[in-house]
Design an enzyme around this catalytic site. Structure first.
Site, PDB file in Angstrom:
ATOM      1  N   GLU A 185       0.810  -1.232   0.000  1.00 51.61           N
ATOM      2  CA  GLU A 185       0.000   0.000   0.000  1.00 51.61           C
ATOM      3  C   GLU A 185       0.842   1.282   0.000  1.00 51.61           C
ATOM      4  O   GLU A 185       0.647   2.190   0.814  1.00 51.61           O
ATOM      5  CB  GLU A 185      -0.954   0.000   1.211  1.00 51.61           C
ATOM      6  CG  GLU A 185      -1.893  -1.180   1.227  1.00 51.61           C
ATOM      7  CD  GLU A 185      -2.809  -1.205   2.459  1.00 51.61           C
ATOM      8  OE1 GLU A 185      -2.704  -0.297   3.299  1.00 51.61           O
ATOM      9  OE2 GLU A 185      -3.595  -2.157   2.593  1.00 51.61           O
ATOM     10  N   GLU A 301      -5.737 -10.910  -1.148  1.00 50.22           N
ATOM     11  CA  GLU A 301      -6.541 -10.757   0.086  1.00 50.22           C
ATOM     12  C   GLU A 301      -8.040 -10.766  -0.227  1.00 50.22           C
ATOM     13  O   GLU A 301      -8.827 -10.036   0.336  1.00 50.22           O
ATOM     14  CB  GLU A 301      -6.152  -9.463   0.814  1.00 50.22           C
ATOM     15  CG  GLU A 301      -4.674  -9.363   1.112  1.00 50.22           C
ATOM     16  CD  GLU A 301      -4.301  -8.124   1.892  1.00 50.22           C
ATOM     17  OE1 GLU A 301      -5.199  -7.475   2.472  1.00 50.22           O
ATOM     18  OE2 GLU A 301      -3.103  -7.786   1.948  1.00 50.22           O
TER      19      GLU A 301
HETATM   20  C1  XIL Z   1      -5.448  -6.949   8.711  1.00 40.76           C
HETATM   21  C2  XIL Z   1      -5.676  -8.193   9.571  1.00 40.76           C
HETATM   22  O1  XIL Z   1      -6.616  -9.031   8.939  1.00 40.76           O
HETATM   23  C3  XIL Z   1      -6.177  -7.763  10.949  1.00 40.76           C
HETATM   24  O2  XIL Z   1      -6.372  -8.911  11.773  1.00 40.76           O
HETATM   25  C4  XIL Z   1      -5.156  -6.836  11.554  1.00 40.76           C
HETATM   26  O3  XIL Z   1      -5.601  -6.428  12.818  1.00 40.76           O
HETATM   27  C5  XIL Z   1      -4.942  -5.621  10.639  1.00 40.76           C
HETATM   28  O4  XIL Z   1      -4.524  -6.056   9.327  1.00 40.76           O
HETATM   29  N1  XIL Z   1      -4.739  -5.026   4.053  1.00 40.76           N
HETATM   30  C6  XIL Z   1      -3.650  -5.731   4.430  1.00 40.76           C
HETATM   31  C7  XIL Z   1      -3.701  -6.665   5.573  1.00 40.76           C
HETATM   32  O5  XIL Z   1      -2.619  -5.716   3.718  1.00 40.76           O
HETATM   33  O6  XIL Z   1      -2.449  -6.788   6.229  1.00 40.76           O
HETATM   34  C8  XIL Z   1      -4.772  -6.255   6.559  1.00 40.76           C
HETATM   35  O7  XIL Z   1      -4.908  -7.330   7.480  1.00 40.76           O
HETATM   36  C9  XIL Z   1      -6.086  -6.026   5.828  1.00 40.76           C
HETATM   37  C10 XIL Z   1      -5.939  -4.918   4.827  1.00 40.76           C
END
Ligand code: XIL
Length: 392
Positions: A185, A301
């Site tokens: 990001e 994701e």
């Molecule tokens: C999220 C996790 O799922 C949570 O449990 C944590 O508290 C915060 O991060 N984009 C990403 C991930 O790249 O690392 C994030 O994951 C969700 C958004």
């Protein structure tokens, strides 16, 4: 909800059909059909039937794809049913907390000098024991940074801090990790900086070259791993998404032109129907443009938020399933796509209940399995998308 049951005004708004509310109440089916036309979904009578019951990992592998999921030691060690479901369906594991600087109950970096690999090792060992590959997520991000980081990092020590982190973390698993999300990001359209880079402690302390540096350090520490730039918000059709896709493409072009050892784009694909316009052609073109740089693509994701969908579970599940199938049927046409990772496998552990909860307080239902590890229509939709995908 019955097909002929009138939806309330609020439910119509949930469906992103505010324009329809004015013409008086419509039946659930009429609204859902309008929703589908509005969201360019196929018809709501889609059967989601699948052939056989073989697991998602097998259906993906048949097409030369990897299917996996993110999860945490917390949810694996305490829930044997959940662990078994992941082993059954997944060929890849992405630790959701344990490879970050700090997240949840994991704390890889307790201070600037030390590392606590206990939870990262536990996750790596779980994956290896169950013949799953592991993805490292993520080395350089502006989130999940320990409190001491922002109090410590500055222009003088940032490079040494980054070098030490990558050498120790990547080096520990060298030759045994499928891929690393090296930088996560780095783009923010709203921050208004040149090249739409995000204002992060890394940019502030190292300048724009922090991205190239992170990739070069990671390649030196593990020449075998696939090195990925991971980004969110690349999925939909409006100006902000257009700008973000353009900025990501320019970043990838710059990195490739300067010889940065980058091998793939990770697109997070946190989808949210009922609140966005989906434009298959725009998405296809973006994936073609990324692939034309010689890069692979990973869907890193994937989940489908039902935040803006009606309360009715049957309707929600159908729209979530249709969103999975419509998205995957577009992106899996791109041969450069090599893997699909859902951000969780069971609704029981979705991050969305905390980070994007429904206004009605009902539990989210974004993932392939329900809280009892039973397959949902979303599971079928992903299975069908793999079954219908071209072979790599
Ligand atoms: C999220 C996790 O799922 C949570 O449990 C944590 O508290 C915060 O991060 N984009 C990403 C991930 O790249 O690392 C994030 O994951 C969700 C958004």
């Amino acid at each position: 909800m019955k097909k002929n049951q009138l939806l309330t005004r609020r439910q119509a708004l949930y469906l992103g059909l505010g324009t329809f509310v004015g013409i008086g109440a419509l039946t659930a089916e009429e609204l859902l059909n309008s929703f589908n036309q509005n969201q360019s979904f196929a018809d709501t009578n889609r059967s989601f039937n699948i052939a056989g019951a073989n697991p998602l990992k097998e259906r993906a592998a048949k097409k030369g794809l990897i299917y996996g999921t993110s999860t945490t030691k917390f949810s694996l060690s305490l829930d044997t049913q959940h662990a078994a479901a992941i082993v059954k369906d997944c060929d890849m594991l992405v630790p959701g907390w344990e490879f970050k600087w700090t997240a949840g109950s994991a704390n890889l970096r307790p201070d600037a000098e030390n590392f606590d690999f206990s939870q990262a090792d536990w996750m790596f060992d779980f994956a290896t024991t169950h013949n799953m590959s592991t993805r490292g997520h993520t080395l350089v991000w502006h989130e999940s940074l320990p409190k001491w980081f922002k109090e410590t990092v500055n222009k003088q020590n940032a490079q040494q801090l980054l070098e030490k982190h990558i050498e120790r973390v990547v080096g520990r698993y060298a030759g045994k990790i499928h891929s690393w999300d090296v930088v996560n990001e780095a783009i923010s359209v709203s921050d208004g900086l040149p090249n739409k880079l995000r204002k992060t402690p890394w940019l502030n302390s190292l300048g724009p070259e922090y991205i190239d540096l992170a990739f070069r350090l990671t390649a030196a520490a593990d020449p075998d791993a696939l090195l990925v730039y991971n980004e969110k918000g690349l999925d939909y059709d409006d100006q902000i998404y257009d700008q973000r896709r353009a900025a990501v493409l320019k970043l990838l072009e710059r990195l490739k032109s300067q010889g940065t050892p980058i091998h793939a784009l990770g697109t997070q694909a946190h989808l949210s129907p009922g609140n966005n316009k989906f434009n298959p052609e725009k998405l296809r073109q973006f994936f073609r443009d990324v692939a034309s740089l010689g890069l692979k693509i990973m869907i890193t994701e994937l989940d489908v938020s039902d935040k803006y969908l009606p309360r009715d579970i049957a309707i929600r599940d159908r729209i979530v399933a249709a969103t999975y199938e419509d998205y995957l049927s577009v992106v899996l046409d791109e041969p450069a796509v090599i893997a699909v990772i859902t951000w969780g496998l069971s609704d029981k552990y979705t991050w969305l209940n905390e980070f994007a909860p429904r206004q009605d307080g009902k539990p989210s239902r974004p993932l392939p399995l329900d809280t009892q590890m039973q397959r949902k229509l979303a599971w079928n939709a992903i299975a069908r998308a793999f079954d219908n995908a071209p072979k790599r």
